[in-house]
Scaffold this motif. Structure first.
Motif, PDB file in Angstrom:
ATOM      1  N   ARG A 103      60.889   7.571  56.017  1.00  0.00           N
ATOM      2  CA  ARG A 103      62.128   6.807  55.864  1.00  0.00           C
ATOM      3  C   ARG A 103      62.662   7.008  54.457  1.00  0.00           C
ATOM      4  N   PHE A 104      63.949   7.317  54.353  1.00  0.00           N
ATOM      5  CA  PHE A 104      64.561   7.488  53.045  1.00  0.00           C
ATOM      6  C   PHE A 104      65.947   6.857  53.025  1.00  0.00           C
ATOM      7  N   ILE A 105      66.360   6.471  51.838  1.00  0.00           N
ATOM      8  CA  ILE A 105      67.693   5.911  51.615  1.00  0.00           C
ATOM      9  C   ILE A 105      68.428   6.839  50.664  1.00  0.00           C
ATOM     10  N   GLY A 106      69.642   7.235  51.042  1.00  0.00           N
ATOM     11  CA  GLY A 106      70.426   8.131  50.203  1.00  0.00           C
ATOM     12  C   GLY A 106      71.789   7.547  49.904  1.00  0.00           C
ATOM     13  N   GLN A 107      72.333   7.898  48.745  1.00  0.00           N
ATOM     14  CA  GLN A 107      73.672   7.439  48.401  1.00  0.00           C
ATOM     15  C   GLN A 107      74.301   8.393  47.406  1.00  0.00           C
ATOM     16  N   SER A 108      75.624   8.424  47.408  1.00  0.00           N
ATOM     17  CA  SER A 108      76.357   9.230  46.441  1.00  0.00           C
ATOM     18  C   SER A 108      76.345   8.525  45.096  1.00  0.00           C
ATOM     19  N   THR A 109      76.281   9.315  44.018  1.00  0.00           N
ATOM     20  CA  THR A 109      76.282   8.736  42.665  1.00  0.00           C
ATOM     21  C   THR A 109      77.373   9.340  41.792  1.00  0.00           C
ATOM     22  N   SER A 110      78.358   9.985  42.401  1.00  0.00           N
ATOM     23  CA  SER A 110      79.417  10.618  41.612  1.00  0.00           C
ATOM     24  C   SER A 110      80.786  10.174  42.112  1.00  0.00           C
ATOM     25  N   THR A 111      81.795  10.308  41.259  1.00  0.00           N
ATOM     26  CA  THR A 111      83.155   9.960  41.652  1.00  0.00           C
ATOM     27  C   THR A 111      83.784  11.048  42.511  1.00  0.00           C
ATOM     28  N   GLU A 112      83.314  12.300  42.335  1.00  0.00           N
ATOM     29  CA  GLU A 112      83.787  13.381  43.210  1.00  0.00           C
ATOM     30  C   GLU A 112      82.953  13.401  44.486  1.00  0.00           C
ATOM     31  N   ARG A 113      83.381  14.168  45.465  1.00  0.00           N
ATOM     32  CA  ARG A 113      82.662  14.215  46.722  1.00  0.00           C
ATOM     33  C   ARG A 113      81.294  14.874  46.534  1.00  0.00           C
ATOM     34  N   TYR A 114      80.332  14.303  47.174  1.00  0.00           N
ATOM     35  CA  TYR A 114      78.969  14.844  47.166  1.00  0.00           C
ATOM     36  C   TYR A 114      78.859  15.796  48.348  1.00  0.00           C
ATOM     37  N   THR A 115      78.787  17.106  48.073  1.00  0.00           N
ATOM     38  CA  THR A 115      78.757  18.100  49.143  1.00  0.00           C
ATOM     39  C   THR A 115      77.474  18.919  49.087  1.00  0.00           C
ATOM     40  N   GLY A 116      77.154  19.513  50.212  1.00  0.00           N
ATOM     41  CA  GLY A 116      75.963  20.353  50.308  1.00  0.00           C
ATOM     42  C   GLY A 116      75.566  20.535  51.754  1.00  0.00           C
ATOM     43  N   ILE A 117      74.299  20.822  51.970  1.00  0.00           N
ATOM     44  CA  ILE A 117      73.788  20.993  53.328  1.00  0.00           C
ATOM     45  C   ILE A 117      72.567  20.110  53.531  1.00  0.00           C
ATOM     46  N   ALA A 118      72.362  19.736  54.785  1.00  0.00           N
ATOM     47  CA  ALA A 118      71.133  19.059  55.198  1.00  0.00           C
ATOM     48  C   ALA A 118      70.678  19.757  56.475  1.00  0.00           C
ATOM     49  N   GLN A 119      69.491  20.335  56.426  1.00  0.00           N
ATOM     50  CA  GLN A 119      68.992  21.103  57.568  1.00  0.00           C
ATOM     51  C   GLN A 119      67.686  20.513  58.076  1.00  0.00           C
ATOM     52  N   HIS A 120      67.662  20.148  59.362  1.00  0.00           N
ATOM     53  CA  HIS A 120      66.445  19.663  60.007  1.00  0.00           C
ATOM     54  C   HIS A 120      65.667  20.875  60.511  1.00  0.00           C
ATOM     55  N   PHE A 121      64.341  20.886  60.287  1.00  0.00           N
ATOM     56  CA  PHE A 121      63.567  22.073  60.639  1.00  0.00           C
ATOM     57  C   PHE A 121      62.093  21.746  60.828  1.00  0.00           C
ATOM     58  N   THR A 122      61.385  22.678  61.434  1.00  0.00           N
ATOM     59  CA  THR A 122      59.927  22.685  61.449  1.00  0.00           C
ATOM     60  C   THR A 122      59.464  24.036  60.937  1.00  0.00           C
ATOM     61  N   LEU A 123      58.285  24.056  60.308  1.00  0.00           N
ATOM     62  CA  LEU A 123      57.711  25.295  59.786  1.00  0.00           C
ATOM     63  C   LEU A 123      56.239  25.289  60.154  1.00  0.00           C
ATOM     64  N   GLU A 124      55.853  26.179  61.057  1.00  0.00           N
ATOM     65  CA  GLU A 124      54.494  26.157  61.588  1.00  0.00           C
ATOM     66  C   GLU A 124      53.757  27.458  61.327  1.00  0.00           C
ATOM     67  N   LEU A 125      52.430  27.328  61.166  1.00  0.00           N
ATOM     68  CA  LEU A 125      51.548  28.483  61.078  1.00  0.00           C
ATOM     69  C   LEU A 125      50.905  28.697  62.436  1.00  0.00           C
ATOM     70  N   PHE A 126      51.066  29.884  62.985  1.00  0.00           N
ATOM     71  CA  PHE A 126      50.509  30.251  64.290  1.00  0.00           C
ATOM     72  C   PHE A 126      50.931  29.289  65.398  1.00  0.00           C
ATOM     73  N   GLY A 127      52.071  28.631  65.221  1.00  0.00           N
ATOM     74  CA  GLY A 127      52.610  27.773  66.264  1.00  0.00           C
ATOM     75  C   GLY A 127      51.871  26.472  66.460  1.00  0.00           C
ATOM     76  N   THR A 128      50.895  26.148  65.598  1.00  0.00           N
ATOM     77  CA  THR A 128      50.104  24.937  65.810  1.00  0.00           C
ATOM     78  C   THR A 128      49.978  24.051  64.578  1.00  0.00           C
ATOM     79  N   VAL A 129      50.128  24.614  63.393  1.00  0.00           N
ATOM     80  CA  VAL A 129      49.861  23.878  62.161  1.00  0.00           C
ATOM     81  C   VAL A 129      51.156  23.663  61.376  1.00  0.00           C
ATOM     82  N   ASP A 130      51.435  22.406  61.010  1.00  0.00           N
ATOM     83  CA  ASP A 130      52.598  22.093  60.194  1.00  0.00           C
ATOM     84  C   ASP A 130      52.349  22.595  58.771  1.00  0.00           C
ATOM     85  N   MET A 131      53.044  23.645  58.386  1.00  0.00           N
ATOM     86  CA  MET A 131      52.822  24.251  57.075  1.00  0.00           C
ATOM     87  C   MET A 131      53.226  23.307  55.945  1.00  0.00           C
ATOM     88  N   ILE A 132      54.318  22.555  56.141  1.00  0.00           N
ATOM     89  CA  ILE A 132      54.758  21.611  55.116  1.00  0.00           C
ATOM     90  C   ILE A 132      53.680  20.562  54.872  1.00  0.00           C
TER      91      ILE A 132
END
Length: 200
Positions: free
Chosen positions: A77-106
């Motif tokens: 669980r995380f809480i996020g908020q903008s901290t600038s007067t200009e627009r806060y832009t970027g990317i947010a990518q949901h992903f999984t990264l696995e070793l041999f299809g079974t182990v969560d590398m992260i």
């Protein structure tokens, strides 16, 4: 200096790692009043292009400015908020990264939640291109490969250490070409039961 001290992932064979983009990229464009309180079932990597943001996990605060990335591990669980007067832009990518299809590398790594992405003069335009060209409702092969490059840059900068001690060198050269083996013995046994490998 040993190569693995510079890049902790250099000994992992390319066929061992599986990246899955869980959804189309979220193209962040947040007003100064933006705020979010959420968690995801998969990992979530956020990268700032303009403006700035702040995230909280368990009472710990992390700031994000252009060229920096923030990782919210799956189930966190995380809480996020903008901290600038200009627009806060970027990317947010949901992903999984696995070793041999079974182990969560992260999950096998201790990582800094935020890190400045190396070679931002090169990676920054790639992130911007990723933001601008990714489809709104799907993922593509080109997007997959671009995100792998971006993700590895973050992981290299954020890497603190492996959660498990290395095992003895694998004898099977098809599985590993060096002494790098950071998986739990039980997970390795499970993988070997599922798959038959031949030495090369």
């Amino acid at each position: 200096m040993d190569e693995n001290e510079v890049n902790p992932f250099s000994g992992i064979p390319t066929h061992a790692v599986g990246l899955r983009l869980a959804r189309s990229v979220i193209k962040m464009s947040h007003a100064p009043t933006w705020r979010v309180d959420k968690s995801n079932q998969v990992h979530d990597l956020m990268i700032c292009l303009t403006g700035s943001g702040k995230y909280e996990i368990d009472g710990n605060y992390f700031s994000l400015t252009p060229g920096q990335a923030f990782l919210a591990p799956a189930g966190t669980r995380f809480i996020g908020q903008s901290t600038s007067t200009e627009r806060y832009t970027g990317i947010a990518q949901h992903f999984t990264l696995e070793l041999f299809g079974t182990v969560d590398m992260i999950g096998q790594m201790t990582l800094l939640p935020t890190a400045t992405i190396p070679d931002w003069h090169i990676i920054g335009p790639m992130v911007q291109h990723y933001h601008d060209t990714a489809p709104a409702t799907s993922t593509t092969l080109q997007q997959h490969h671009m995100f792998m490059t971006i993700l590895l840059k973050y992981l290299e900068a954020a890497f603190v250490g492996w959660r498990e001690k290395p095992l003895a060198p694998w004898k099977d050269k098809m599985l590993c070409r060096s002494t790098l083996c950071w998986l739990r013995p039980a997970l390795l046994r499970n993988h070997w039961k599922k798959t038959s490998w031949s030495a090369h």
